[in-house]
Design an enzyme around this catalytic site. Structure first.
Site, PDB file in Angstrom:
ATOM      1  CB  SER A 107      -0.871  -0.010   1.270  1.00 48.40           C
ATOM      2  OG  SER A 107      -1.489   1.238   1.504  1.00 48.40           O
ATOM      3  CE1 TYR A 111      -4.571  -2.117   4.784  1.00 51.23           C
ATOM      4  CE2 TYR A 111      -3.246  -0.142   4.498  1.00 51.23           C
ATOM      5  CZ  TYR A 111      -4.011  -1.155   3.951  1.00 51.23           C
ATOM      6  OH  TYR A 111      -4.218  -1.217   2.597  1.00 51.23           O
TER       7      TYR A 111
END
Length: 322
Positions: free
Chosen positions: A147, A164
Site C-alpha cells: 500500500s 495496517y
C-alpha cells in the site's frame, strides 16, 4: 510473463475489489483462476462475472479460507491442486487485506493482531504454501499487495493507523528482499510489490465484517461504540447522535470510499497486470500513489507533520483522515 493465456493464477481476497477485477481480467485472457475469500457469497458473484466474461477454456474455482490461518492456506493449496488438476501455478496474487487496529496504544489488541495477521500473515502464508507449486512451473510471478501505507505510515494527524501500516511495511520489505533471494535460488520466479493509493473497493465495509465476525451490514453494540470513539477522535460531536445515525454515517463512509475513489478496482487490476507483463518489481497504483511517493522521498523528515498532510491532500485530492 507477457501472456497469461493457459496459465493458472491464485488470488487471495478474490470476492471483491481488486481481487475480483484481477480474476475477471485474467479469465478474459484465458487464464485459469483459483481464488479464496472468507465470503462464499462474494466469491459466487465473482464467479458469475468471470463466466459472463467468457472463460475461453479457463477454469475458475472458489475456496473458503482465512489467509491469516496457515492451516487454512495449506488446505487452500491442496484444494487448488485437486480442483485445478495441477501440481504447479504460474501467478500468485497475495491480495487479501483488511483495515483496522488503528491505535497500538489505545485500541483493541485483538483487532490489531487480526489486522496485522491478515495483511502480513496472509502474504507470508500464501508464499509459504504455494512456493513449491511456483517452483514447479517453467516461469512464475509472485505479486504481493502492500500500500502507500507501506512507505507512509499514516492517514493523517488525527488518525492512528499502526497495524495496517506495520503490515504493509512488512510486505514491502519482504518482497524487496525476495527480488534477490529469487534470483539466487529460483531465478524463474519473479516478484512484484504493489502499492495502491486510494482504490475504489469495499475494504472499509469488508474489514468491519471480518473484525466483527459477521456477514451482517448492521453494526453491533461494540462496533457502534468503536465508531463513536473514532468519530470523536476526529473532532465529530457525537453526544447527540443516535445509533441509527452512526450506522448511516459509517455506511456512507464505506460507500464514499468505494465510489468516490480516484482509481477504480478495474483500473487498478489493469495497472497491476501491465506491471507484471513489464516485469516491474515495484508497481505504484494511481496518480495519488505516484505523487505521495515523490513527496515522502523529497521530505521524509516532515512526512508525519500536519503541514505535510495538508500539502498532500491538496496535491492528491485526498479527504481521508479529516
Amino acid at each position: 510473463m507477457k501472456d497469461f493465456s493457459g496459465k493458472i493464477a491464485v488470488i487471495t481476497g478474490g470476492g471483491t475489489g481488486m481481487g475480483r477485477e484481477l480474476a475477471r481480467q485474467l479469465v478474459a485472457e484465458g487464464c485459469s483462476v483459483a481464488m479464496c475469500d472468507v465470503s462464499q457469497a462474494n466469491m459466487a458473484k465473482t464467479m458469475a462475472l468471470c463466466e459472463a466474461e467468457g472463460a475461453q477454456g479457463a477454469k475458475v474455482t472458489t475456496h473458503l479460507a482465512d489467509v491469516s490461518i496457515e492451516d487454512q492456506m495449506n488446505r487452500f493449496r491442496d484444494e487448488v491442486a485437486r480442483d485445478q488438476e495441477t501440481d504447479k501455478i504460474h501467478l500468485l496474487f497475495n491480495n487479501a487485506g483488511i483495515g483496522g487496529g488503528g491505535s497500538f496504544v489505545a485500541g483493541s489488541r485483538a483487532e490489531w493482531e487480526k489486522t496485522f495477521a491478515v495483511c502480513w500473515g496472509g502474504v507470508y502464508y500464501g508464499c509459504r504454501a504455494f512456493l513449491p507449486m511456483l517452483k514447479a512451473a517453467d516461469a512464475a510471478h509472485i505479486v504481493n499487495t502492500s500500500s502507500v501505507n507501506g512507505f507512509w505510515a499514516s492517514l493523517g494527524p488525527q488518525v492512528a493507523h499502526t497495524a495496517y501500516s506495520a503490515a504493509k511495511f512488512a510486505v514491502k520489505g519482504f518482497t524487496e528482499a525476495l527480488v534477490n533471494d529469487l534470483r539466487l535460488n529460483a531465478p524463474h520466479i519473479k516478484c512484484s510489490v504493489v502499492m495502491p493509493g486510494h482504490i475504489g473497493t469495499d475494504i472499509a465495509i469488508n474489514s468491519r465484517k471480518v473484525l466483527s465476525g459477521t456477514e451482517e451490514d448492521a453494526l453491533g453494540p461494540e462496533a457502534l461504540a468503536m465508531a463513536r470513539e473514532r468519530m470523536k477522535a476526529m473532532g465529530v460531536e457525537v453526544g447527540s447522535i443516535t445509533d441509527a445515525q452512526i450506522q448511516a454515517l459509517v455506511d456512507e463512509q464505506g460507500r464514499r470510499f468505494r465510489d468516490d475513489a480516484p482509481t477504480t478496482a478495474a483500473q487498478a487490476a489493469t495497472i497491476i497486470l501491465d506491471g507484471v507483463r513489464a516485469d516491474r518489481w515495484r508497481i505504484l497504483v494511481g496518480d495519488d500513489a505516484q505523487r505521495m511517493d515523490r513527496m515522502v522521498r523529497d521530505t521524509p523528515e516532515q512526512a508525519y507533520e500536519p503541514e505535510f498532510f495538508s500539502k498532500l491532500t491538496e496535491s492528491v485530492g485526498w479527504r481521508l483522515g479529516r
